[in-house]
Design an enzyme around this catalytic site. Sequence first.
Site, PDB file in Angstrom:
ATOM      1  N   SER A 101      -6.431   1.304  -5.181  1.00  0.00           N
ATOM      2  CA  SER A 101      -6.967   2.374  -6.030  1.00  0.00           C
ATOM      3  C   SER A 101      -7.675   3.368  -5.126  1.00  0.00           C
ATOM      4  O   SER A 101      -8.361   2.946  -4.188  1.00  0.00           O
ATOM      5  CB  SER A 101      -7.995   1.819  -7.022  1.00  0.00           C
ATOM      6  OG  SER A 101      -8.727   2.873  -7.623  1.00  0.00           O
ATOM      7  N   ARG A 103       3.286 -14.917 -12.720  1.00  0.00           N
ATOM      8  CA  ARG A 103       4.575 -15.527 -12.379  1.00  0.00           C
ATOM      9  C   ARG A 103       4.400 -16.619 -11.325  1.00  0.00           C
ATOM     10  O   ARG A 103       5.020 -17.676 -11.394  1.00  0.00           O
ATOM     11  CB  ARG A 103       5.550 -14.443 -11.867  1.00  0.00           C
ATOM     12  CG  ARG A 103       6.839 -15.028 -11.286  1.00  0.00           C
ATOM     13  CD  ARG A 103       7.851 -13.990 -10.828  1.00  0.00           C
ATOM     14  NE  ARG A 103       7.525 -13.252  -9.631  1.00  0.00           N
ATOM     15  CZ  ARG A 103       7.547 -13.742  -8.385  1.00  0.00           C
ATOM     16  NH1 ARG A 103       7.857 -15.001  -8.176  1.00  0.00           N
ATOM     17  NH2 ARG A 103       7.258 -12.975  -7.351  1.00  0.00           N
ATOM     18  N   TYR A 111     -12.110   7.103 -12.610  1.00  0.00           N
ATOM     19  CA  TYR A 111     -12.332   5.897 -11.800  1.00  0.00           C
ATOM     20  C   TYR A 111     -13.061   4.831 -12.633  1.00  0.00           C
ATOM     21  O   TYR A 111     -12.604   3.694 -12.737  1.00  0.00           O
ATOM     22  CB  TYR A 111     -13.151   6.277 -10.572  1.00  0.00           C
ATOM     23  CG  TYR A 111     -13.394   5.148  -9.590  1.00  0.00           C
ATOM     24  CD1 TYR A 111     -12.332   4.531  -8.926  1.00  0.00           C
ATOM     25  CD2 TYR A 111     -14.694   4.715  -9.304  1.00  0.00           C
ATOM     26  CE1 TYR A 111     -12.559   3.503  -8.004  1.00  0.00           C
ATOM     27  CE2 TYR A 111     -14.931   3.699  -8.386  1.00  0.00           C
ATOM     28  CZ  TYR A 111     -13.859   3.096  -7.739  1.00  0.00           C
ATOM     29  OH  TYR A 111     -14.092   2.080  -6.827  1.00  0.00           O
ATOM     30  N   ASP A 152       0.852  -1.193   0.000  1.00  0.00           N
ATOM     31  CA  ASP A 152       0.000   0.000   0.000  1.00  0.00           C
ATOM     32  C   ASP A 152       0.890   1.245   0.000  1.00  0.00           C
ATOM     33  O   ASP A 152       1.906   1.274   0.689  1.00  0.00           O
ATOM     34  CB  ASP A 152      -0.907  -0.026   1.249  1.00  0.00           C
ATOM     35  CG  ASP A 152      -2.129   0.864   1.093  1.00  0.00           C
ATOM     36  OD1 ASP A 152      -1.940   2.083   0.906  1.00  0.00           O
ATOM     37  OD2 ASP A 152      -3.243   0.345   1.152  1.00  0.00           O
ATOM     38  N   TYR A 194      -5.742 -11.452 -19.494  1.00  0.00           N
ATOM     39  CA  TYR A 194      -4.789 -12.361 -18.838  1.00  0.00           C
ATOM     40  C   TYR A 194      -5.435 -13.724 -18.592  1.00  0.00           C
ATOM     41  O   TYR A 194      -4.776 -14.755 -18.658  1.00  0.00           O
ATOM     42  CB  TYR A 194      -4.285 -11.760 -17.516  1.00  0.00           C
ATOM     43  CG  TYR A 194      -3.027 -10.945 -17.683  1.00  0.00           C
ATOM     44  CD1 TYR A 194      -3.067  -9.682 -18.264  1.00  0.00           C
ATOM     45  CD2 TYR A 194      -1.791 -11.437 -17.281  1.00  0.00           C
ATOM     46  CE1 TYR A 194      -1.915  -8.938 -18.434  1.00  0.00           C
ATOM     47  CE2 TYR A 194      -0.628 -10.693 -17.447  1.00  0.00           C
ATOM     48  CZ  TYR A 194      -0.703  -9.449 -18.020  1.00  0.00           C
ATOM     49  OH  TYR A 194       0.448  -8.723 -18.186  1.00  0.00           O
TER      50      TYR A 194
END
Length: 323
Positions: free
Chosen positions: A80, A111, A150, A36, A164
């Site tokens: 966010s 990964r 946003y 964070d 992805y």
Amino acid sequence: MSNGFRRAVVTGGAGFLGSHLCRELVTEGTAVVCVDNLSTGSPENIASLRGHALFEFVHGDVTELPDIGGDFDLVMHLASPASPLDYARLAVETLEAGGLGTMRVLALALRCRARFVLASTSEIYGDPQQHPQSESYWGHVNPIGPRSVYDEAKRYAEALTSAYHRHRGLDAGIARIFNSYGPHMRADDGRMVPTFVRQALDEQALTVTGTGEQTRSLCYVADTVGGLLALAHTDHPGPVNLGNPDEFRVLQLAELIRDLAGSGSPISHVAGVTDDPRRRCPDITLARRELGWYPEFRAAEGLRRTIAWFSGVLNTDLVTPTP
Ligand code: NAD
């Protein structure tokens, strides 16, 4: 389907939802690395976790994801700015967190071959023309309006996550979170519940925007976090709406909060906000069917606990037991 995660990354874990999520994961026995940048979150939110053997805090920005070595089997991306005041103040940063930040966190999940969960939002539906909103609705968003930083960041984050999943084989799920509230919200973050609670406790006028006839459905944080974890524990790609379908007029909510706080505050009306949605209510059929999830807290109970926390009566660790 997994039974308990070994090691998780929670981005935005020092924020309102993220801190509750970190606490739940640690309680389940999962080691948590919270990343964070503290732009809208706060160290107090995770104070009760600091020093816990299963909890690690990394002060860093998801757009330049710091090296958090080792393996993870769960990555939950919440970083966010989330309140309209915060994303107006941090407009470009919000787009960066949703775009570049999401890309970096997706790469980390890939990964590690980890389960990835994106905290998306009902704001991707914009000012909806379908009611209630189901996941098949594509939304009605102004791409250049003040809220677009946003809404469009989250729409892009959803597109990235889908790509992805579809093209890189990532085990990813998208949660579309509707308005959530509870302890650990910032009193000054501009969102409706903390604003009304603070005003009621201070015996100040509750400032309802516009006529107050616009509707909102509010989900207590324990339910929202339960939904995020339910999604994490499946391999469902989503998007899945997580919210409470009990719909209230904003004026009605102001009156309820004032009454629950035992306050004598008047209600005043202030100018409406640009592109403010008129109606907002989730269709949670999919979450019920696929995740077996539905909210358990009625508004009065969740608000009572929230008011108790804001008035300093309720301890942070007492927020999640069932109603
Ligand atoms: P919050 O502002 O309390 O938490 C967001 C956290 O992310 C903060 O701790 C902040 O410091 C951190 N952060 C922001 N940008 C970052 C960056 N670039 N790098 C690292 N950390 C960063 O907000 P919240 O209400 O807890 O929301 C959490 C997530 O859930 C957000 O992604 C939000 O869009 C989503 N969401 C929340 C709600 C809600 O009602 N609370 C509804 C829909 C979606």
